[in-house]
Each structure stands twice: as C-alpha cells, then as structure tokens.
Design an enzyme around this catalytic site. Structure first.
Site, short mmCIF file in Angstrom:
data_model
loop_
_atom_site.label_atom_id
_atom_site.label_comp_id
_atom_site.label_asym_id
_atom_site.label_seq_id
_atom_site.Cartn_x
_atom_site.Cartn_y
_atom_site.Cartn_z
N GLY A 162 0.66 -1.21 -0.19
CA GLY A 162 0.04 -0.12 0.14
C GLY A 162 0.85 1.29 -0.02
N ALA A 183 -9.09 3.37 -1.32
CA ALA A 183 -9.45 4.78 -0.77
C ALA A 183 -9.89 5.78 -1.90
CB ALA A 183 -7.84 5.22 -0.08
N GLY A 226 -11.89 8.94 -0.98
CA GLY A 226 -12.15 10.33 -0.53
C GLY A 226 -10.86 11.14 -0.90
N GLU A 256 -14.34 17.07 4.36
CA GLU A 256 -14.81 15.71 4.92
C GLU A 256 -14.93 16.13 6.18
OE1 GLU A 256 -12.66 12.34 3.62
OE2 GLU A 256 -12.91 12.49 1.58
N HIS A 300 -17.17 2.48 9.33
CA HIS A 300 -17.52 3.78 8.41
C HIS A 300 -19.16 4.11 8.47
CE1 HIS A 300 -17.81 6.48 4.98
NE2 HIS A 300 -16.42 6.60 5.15
N ARG A 344 -16.49 10.72 12.38
CA ARG A 344 -17.03 9.51 11.92
C ARG A 344 -17.75 8.60 13.09
NH1 ARG A 344 -12.51 7.32 7.46
NH2 ARG A 344 -13.22 8.80 5.80
N HIS A 348 -14.21 -0.43 8.91
CA HIS A 348 -13.63 0.44 7.81
C HIS A 348 -11.90 0.61 8.31
CE1 HIS A 348 -12.84 3.31 4.64
NE2 HIS A 348 -12.62 4.09 5.37
N GLU A 353 -1.62 1.55 8.51
CA GLU A 353 -2.73 1.05 9.30
C GLU A 353 -2.35 0.05 10.24
OE1 GLU A 353 -7.36 -0.20 9.13
OE2 GLU A 353 -6.33 0.12 7.30
N ARG A 402 -9.97 7.94 14.01
CA ARG A 402 -9.23 8.52 12.93
C ARG A 402 -9.99 9.84 12.19
NH1 ARG A 402 -8.99 7.79 7.14
NH2 ARG A 402 -10.57 6.08 7.28
#
Length: 583
Positions: A34, A67, A69, A135, A285, A334, A395, A419, A430
């Site tokens: 990643g 991912a 956003g 966001e 999420h 969130r 999530h 992560e 987060r």
C-alpha cells in the site's frame, strides 16, 4: 461470565508451518504494497544496499487502491498545519499524541508534493492548483483527491510505476503472492535480559509507552505461491523488518477492507513480542452500501466526501437526524455519525438509514464520484433519483503495533507503518483522510531511520532462535464463526456482557498445532490467515472489555460516557509463555 476480564489466555508464539525450504538475505524487508509499504521500499532502495519488498498479492493489490475520498494536508494558503492539528486532536477523543500529530501535519504537505513528483495526478481547480474539498471533522477544505473518488487508485498507480521502473535494479527484489508468516527473532542478549527486568519506561510522551524487549527482529518466514526457487515456505534474514500490512477488516463479518486484510502484521508482531496499543478503537464507516442482512465480505463504501459535497442523512421515515446530534451535522467525526446512525436504526426498527444526494444532480454525481456512481448502478440504484440505503461497517483500525515517531516498535529492528501501526496520531478515532497521509509521512521517517541506523552499524544481522511458547493453527472453516461472534459482541456497540461472551466463544475455537485428528486443517494460506484473524479478535476483545467508558470508536452501552480515568492507552502483549497481557 465475569463482568471484568480475568487472567489472559495463552496464545501461540508462532504459526504452525513447515520448516523453511530456502533462505535469502537482505538489509531491510518491507512487508506490504500500500502507500506505506511502497513509500518505505522506494526510500530504502536508495539508502541501503539490498531491499526486499514482499506483498501478499500483486503489487497494485494493497488496501490503498480502495481509498476513495482523498489525502488530507494543509495545502491551501488560507489553511495551516495548526488548524489541521486542532481538527485531528478533536477527532481523536483526547487520546491522540500531540507530538505525533504535529509531525503528521507539518511534514504532510511536503509528502503530498513528493507524491506529485512521483507521478500522482490529483484533480485540479480552475486556477490549476490541486482541488481541495472537505470531509467530516475538518473545518477547512484540505482534502486532495484524484479521479473524483479514486484517490487511492491513482496514488497506488503512481507508486507501483516507480517500483516497476527499478524492479530489475540489483538493490531491490519484489516478491509477490507471498504471505509473511512470522517475524524471526534472536535469542535475548544478557544486556537485554537485564533491561527486561527493569521497570517499563516511557518513550516520548505518555501515549507512546513501550516495554523493553528481550529479542531483536532478524527476518521473516513467508510462504510464496508460484513457481521457481522462491516457492513454498522460506526464510529471509535481515536486521530490519518494516511491517506495512494494512488493517484487520476480515476480523469482522462486514467491512470495506479487501479480502487480504486479515491482521497478519499485527498478529505476527504480537507473536514476536511487540507491544500493541489502542486495539479497541475500530472505526466503523457510517455510510457503507446496505446490501441486506446476509451481506458479508468487502462491501462498497460511499465516501465521506459525498457528505462533504452536501449529501444528507435521513432515517427510513425521511427525517434528517444529524443536526440534532452535532453542530457539524453530517460532517461530524465518523464515530459520532456511526453511533448516531445505529441509535436511529434502533429507534425506527430499521436495518439501515438513507443517504440523500439527489439535490446534487445527476451530472455532478456522475463526474465527481464516477466510481461510486458505477457501483451503485451495478447494484440497481440510481442515486440521482433515490436515496441510497447505508449502514456502518468496519472500515479502519486506529490501533496496532505501538511505535515511536520513527516507526520503531518495542522489538528492536521491527518497524510498523501505515494502518498496522499505532503512532498515536489517531487516538480514539481517525480523522477523515488522515490515513493515507500517516502512511506516507511515517513510512518516510521509518525508512530514513533504518538507513541511519544501518550506516551507524546499529542494525546488524542476527541468528534466528526458536521462541518459547507453542505454535498454532486455526481451521479455515472457523473463520465465519469468528467473524460472526466478533461482529455481534465486539462491533459498533459493546458491553461487558457482549465482550465476555465473545471472549468465551473465541476461547472455544480450537487453535492447536496438531488438529489433524479432529479438525480438517493443514498449514496453508487460509488456515494461517484464519489463525491471525482469531488472534487479533481475541486481543481486541480483551482490550475493549478492559476499557470501561465510551470514547471515539469504542462504544459501551454500560459505560456510555467518556471517563477521564481512562484517558490513557491500553497496551497488549504476549509474555514468553504466550500469556496475553492487557493493561
């Protein structure tokens, strides 16, 4: 069942696996492809002689590609790192480490610009600068995005291209389709044995405590699927191991994470003796496409950026409920939105709520969110004409392997980034789009630290030694039961009763190195992954059981409010006998 956790269970210190059939050497091993793993590998390639990059699937298959956003950074002249820091600390529920967040927000803009230099193409505003949106939890437009809602895919494409360009360089080797089984460790030295008897010391701020370790990391065992000399189970020896293995999504029944997110890095670090932290803080999420009560596995995410552009949350009666919950309404952090949705679902007796984006218009939705638009149409939903059914799903995991600001874990030579790590940035929850930023910022720092220590002669090859404690294997057939039990009792809503039940039921799952007589299980990928899922579920549940309050991603119905007495990190580790210790 006891209302509070008793003595910890005894877990394995290694996976049951065949002896390595081949051995290789490197100066640094990076596990994962990643944003964190690719960045670490690219940085290390120019700093140490031999780097091995190991990835579970193909190079582009890391979690980053999913991912949607964007990546958060104070790039606008009217924004500032200080404002980004304040928003991150607010979202973290009082548990974020201010020093780690300061590193994130001050180094973040430069790391994003490095992504651009490496070929990542972000969406542009009318003036030609990077377009920025907002966001949940952010009080400024600071989310850079690409392809509308395909930011991770674009970043992954750019970094993979950089790796492919140097793939035949003798200083780097890429091994795909390889599952890392265990982190190899040395025998403890006499000095380390003395240090281990000393009281635990704090490194940096109180939120980055670390136990003294008695062993050093010296490589990994891995299973490679494919043909050639690097096939089957082997061992790679190296004085530095950088874990960038992503999250724990498959611990739960429903998740936005890919199928490969089975907590491999966290479980391997735990077996190696590393300290884990903040395991109980799981981010669910708020807006994941609801596909019915039988849905499981990776579910489509409806990005928070949709609410950032003005979409509204309604219950099944058409009532907008978020303005009464938080001053930022749909753009609240969130955890606040997810818990509000769960409460509203309970109040209406429904399995979902609705995300209403109809007023944004068909053309805007199609061009701003092309990936989401396509997935909804595949599911038979035209969101320009009807609200989208959504519900929370696992999530992101805010916890992981406890590290310092340079990615060092409590096991010398073992690093964690992305992560899988617990840097202290996220605390109890987060902030949206901070994950990609954390991955690139701390991967860069870890790579530089590995290189500096290698040059100084601090990181030297070691001889692997067998650790005390047993080895284990959990049958792959048990995974669905583990996921169902964990989701029901250690999911969005928890209580002492639910967590005790999870602990008891997980304890009944056979985790034995010698299952053949009673259970159909052989050492192979599905069993190794399921063993990791089981181990992470046990550790997470124990941490959640101990924390008797509600904070961030941890919601207890029996302790519904934050308690300052719990304004600290819960740490988890295995002792030499494999006893799970939580405190």
């Amino acid at each position: 069942m006891s209302p509070t956790p008793g003595p910890g269970p005894r877990l394995a210190r290694s996976l049951a696996a065949p002896a390595p059939g081949w051995t290789a050497e490197a100066d640094a091993i990076v596990v994962g492809s990643g944003i964190a793993g690719l960045t670490a590998a690219l940085e290390l390639r120019t700093r140490v002689p031999r780097v091995l990059l190991v990835t579970k699937g193909r190079l582009p298959s890391g979690s980053t590609v999913w991912a949607q956003g964007g990546i958060a950074a104070a790039l606008d002249p009217t924004d500032s790192p200080e404002a980004h820091l304040a928003d991150t600390l607010a979202a973290g529920g009082g548990l974020s480490d201010p020093e780690a967040v300061q590193v994130l927000v001050t180094e973040g803009p430069a790391r994003v610009r490095e992504l651009v230099a490496r070929g990542a193409v972000f969406d542009k505003a009318a003036d030609g600068d990077i377009a920025l949106t907002r966001e949940g939890g952010h009080r400024a437009d600071r989310i850079a995005h690409a392809g509308g809602d395909a930011t991770g895919a674009e970043i992954s494409r750019a970094l993979v291209a950089q790796i492919e360009a140097v793939r035949h360089d003798p200083g780097i080797e890429v091994v795909e389709n390889a599952l890392v089984l265990d982190v190899l460790t040395t025998e403890p030295s006499l000095v380390a044995l003395r240090q281990a008897q000393e009281p635990r010391v704090e490194t940096g701020s109180a939120s980055r405590q670390a136990r003294s370790t008695r062993r050093r990391a010296c490589g990994v065992t891995l299973h490679v699927r494919g043909a050639g000399s690097r096939d089957g189970v082997g061992a790679v020896l190296a004085p530095a191991v950088v874990l960038a293995t992503g999250g724990i999504g498959q611990v739960f029944r429903s998740s936005t994470n890919p199928a490969g997110a089975t907590g491999d890095g966290i479980a391997a670090a735990l077996r190696a003796g590393a300290v884990l932290g903040d395991l109980e803080f799981v981010q669910f999420h708020p807006t994941v496409l609801w596909l019915g009560s039988g849905a499981k596995g990776q579910l489509p995410l409806i990005s928070e950026a949709v609410r950032g552009e003005g979409a509204l949350l309604l219950d099944v009666d058409g009532h907008r409920f978020m303005p009464a919950v938080h001053e930022m309404a749909e753009l609240a952090p969130r955890d606040v939105v997810a818990h509000a949705i769960v409460r509203q679902m309970a109040a209406t007796g429904a399995d979902n709520v609705l995300l209403d984006a109809r007023h944004l218009g068909r053309e805007f939705l199609r061009t701003r969110f092309p990936t989401i638009n396509a997935r909804l149409l595949e599911a038979g939903i035209d969101w320009s004409e009807e609200p989208v059914p959504v519900a929370p799903a696992q999530h992101y995991h805010s916890g992981g392997v406890v590290t310092d600001l340079d990615g060092r874990s409590s096991v010398d030579g073992l690093y964690a980034v992305g992560e899988v790590a617990c840097t202290g940035v996220h605390g109890a929850n987060r902030l949206a789009s901070n994950s990609l930023l954390e991955g690139i910022v701390f991967a860069s720092r870890a790579a530089r630290d590995v290189a500096a220590r290698f040059d100084a002669g601090e990181l030297k090859p070691g001889e692997p030694a067998e650790r005390p404690g047993g080895s284990a294997l959990v049958a792959a057939a048990a995974r669905s039961r583990i996921q169902k039990v964990t989701s029901a009792g250690s999911g969005v809503i928890r209580s002492a009763r639910s967590l005790a039940e999870v602990d008891e039921r997980l304890g009944a799952v056979r985790a034995d190195a010698h299952l053949a007589a009673e259970v159909m299980a052989e050492p192979q990928a599905a069993e190794w992954e399921t063993t990791n899922v089981h181990m992470v579920a046990r550790a997470l549940t124990r941490a959640a059981w101990l924390r008797e309050e509600t904070r961030g991603g941890h919601y207890r119905t029996d302790f519904p409010k934050p308690d300052d007495a719990w304004k600290r990190r819960i740490q988890v580790w295995l002792d030499d006998d494999g006893v799970l210790t939580v405190q």
